[in-house]
Every structure is written in structure tokens, then in C-alpha cells.
Design an enzyme around this catalytic site. Sequence first.
Site, PDB file in Angstrom:
ATOM      1  N   GLY A  80       0.614  -1.381   0.414  1.00  0.00           N
ATOM      2  CA  GLY A  80      -0.102   0.474  -0.351  1.00  0.00           C
ATOM      3  C   GLY A  80       0.580   1.181  -0.072  1.00  0.00           C
ATOM      4  O   GLY A  80       0.287   2.366  -0.630  1.00  0.00           O
ATOM      5  N   CYS A  81       1.896   0.947   0.995  1.00  0.00           N
ATOM      6  CA  CYS A  81       2.549   2.173   1.085  1.00  0.00           C
ATOM      7  C   CYS A  81       3.494   2.695  -0.705  1.00  0.00           C
ATOM      8  O   CYS A  81       3.665   3.834  -0.825  1.00  0.00           O
ATOM      9  CB  CYS A  81       3.723   2.317   2.109  1.00  0.00           C
ATOM     10  N   THR A  82       3.943   1.154  -0.744  1.00  0.00           N
ATOM     11  CA  THR A  82       4.055   1.612  -2.371  1.00  0.00           C
ATOM     12  C   THR A  82       3.382   2.309  -3.522  1.00  0.00           C
ATOM     13  O   THR A  82       3.659   3.213  -4.132  1.00  0.00           O
ATOM     14  CB  THR A  82       4.747   0.552  -2.733  1.00  0.00           C
TER      15      THR A  82
END
Length: 158
Positions: free
Chosen positions: A44-46
Site C-alpha cells: 500500500g505504501c509503495t
Amino acid sequence: MTAVIGQPAPDFTLPASNGEMVSLSDFRGQYVILYFYPKDMTPGCTAEACDFRDRYERFNELNAVILGVSTDPVKRHETFVEKYELPFLLLSDEQHQVAELYGVWKKKRNFGKEYMGIERSTFIIAPDGTLVKEWRGVKVKGHVDEALAQVARLASSR
């Protein structure tokens, strides 16, 4: 001091992925998209970082800078920036002081286990340093486009 819409955004200084100490006040005169995310290199952060990367030029055209904040150490940020060619700074808040200042350090639950961590959140700070918009508990899909549209609206009303 905590983050409140319509009030001056709490200032801070953190180590950045470029090896320098960076303060929020360094960016007076520009919009700041301050986004908090849980952890480098996670799906998700990527995806969120790459969405910001892919719209970086458009934010730049609107006189906006992007600053990502997580509790990851600078070394990990450097790897993340290099791997995904991120054109903006990532700030290391290892002691989660800035996350607490912005009210995004929360009790989380995953697979029945409770722990403290960053709640994915984004703040827009106006060129005069005033906090003008916040999103808390962000879902990644479509969020960066929503933030970009908000900055465009703000910039056109000046």
C-alpha cells in the site's frame, strides 16, 4: 500544539532521505502535501508513493511540494527512494513525535494483534503555513488524484 484546520500547521524538523535536516517552515511560500504512511516497501505504501511520484510534475506546477513521513530510518528511506525513483523527500520520524503532533500515531490491529503505528493520513498546508485540508484513515486508491484536485482548487482560488 496539534494539527487543527485553519490554524498554523505545527512546525517540525526531521532527517530526510537526502541526508539533510528538513523543517516544515523551509517550504513557506509553497503548498505542502504532508503525507504520513506506515512503512516503506509495503504494497500500500509503495502504491501511494508511486502515485505521488507519477503526479509529481503536476503538483510541482501548482507550487506544491510533497513530503512523506514514516517511522522508518533514513537508510531505509534512501533505499525506498532509489528503488522507486521517488522525486520527493521522505522524512524519518523514528520517535513518532511528528506523527503524534499531527494525531496520526494510533492504536492499530492486524491479525488480532494490537500495536501502535501511523494511520495513513494526508495534510495540505497553504503557502502561509496554515493547515487547510486533512484526510485521515486514507485508502490509497484514488487518494493522490483527490489531493491533487484539492491543491488545484486552492491554487486557482488565490
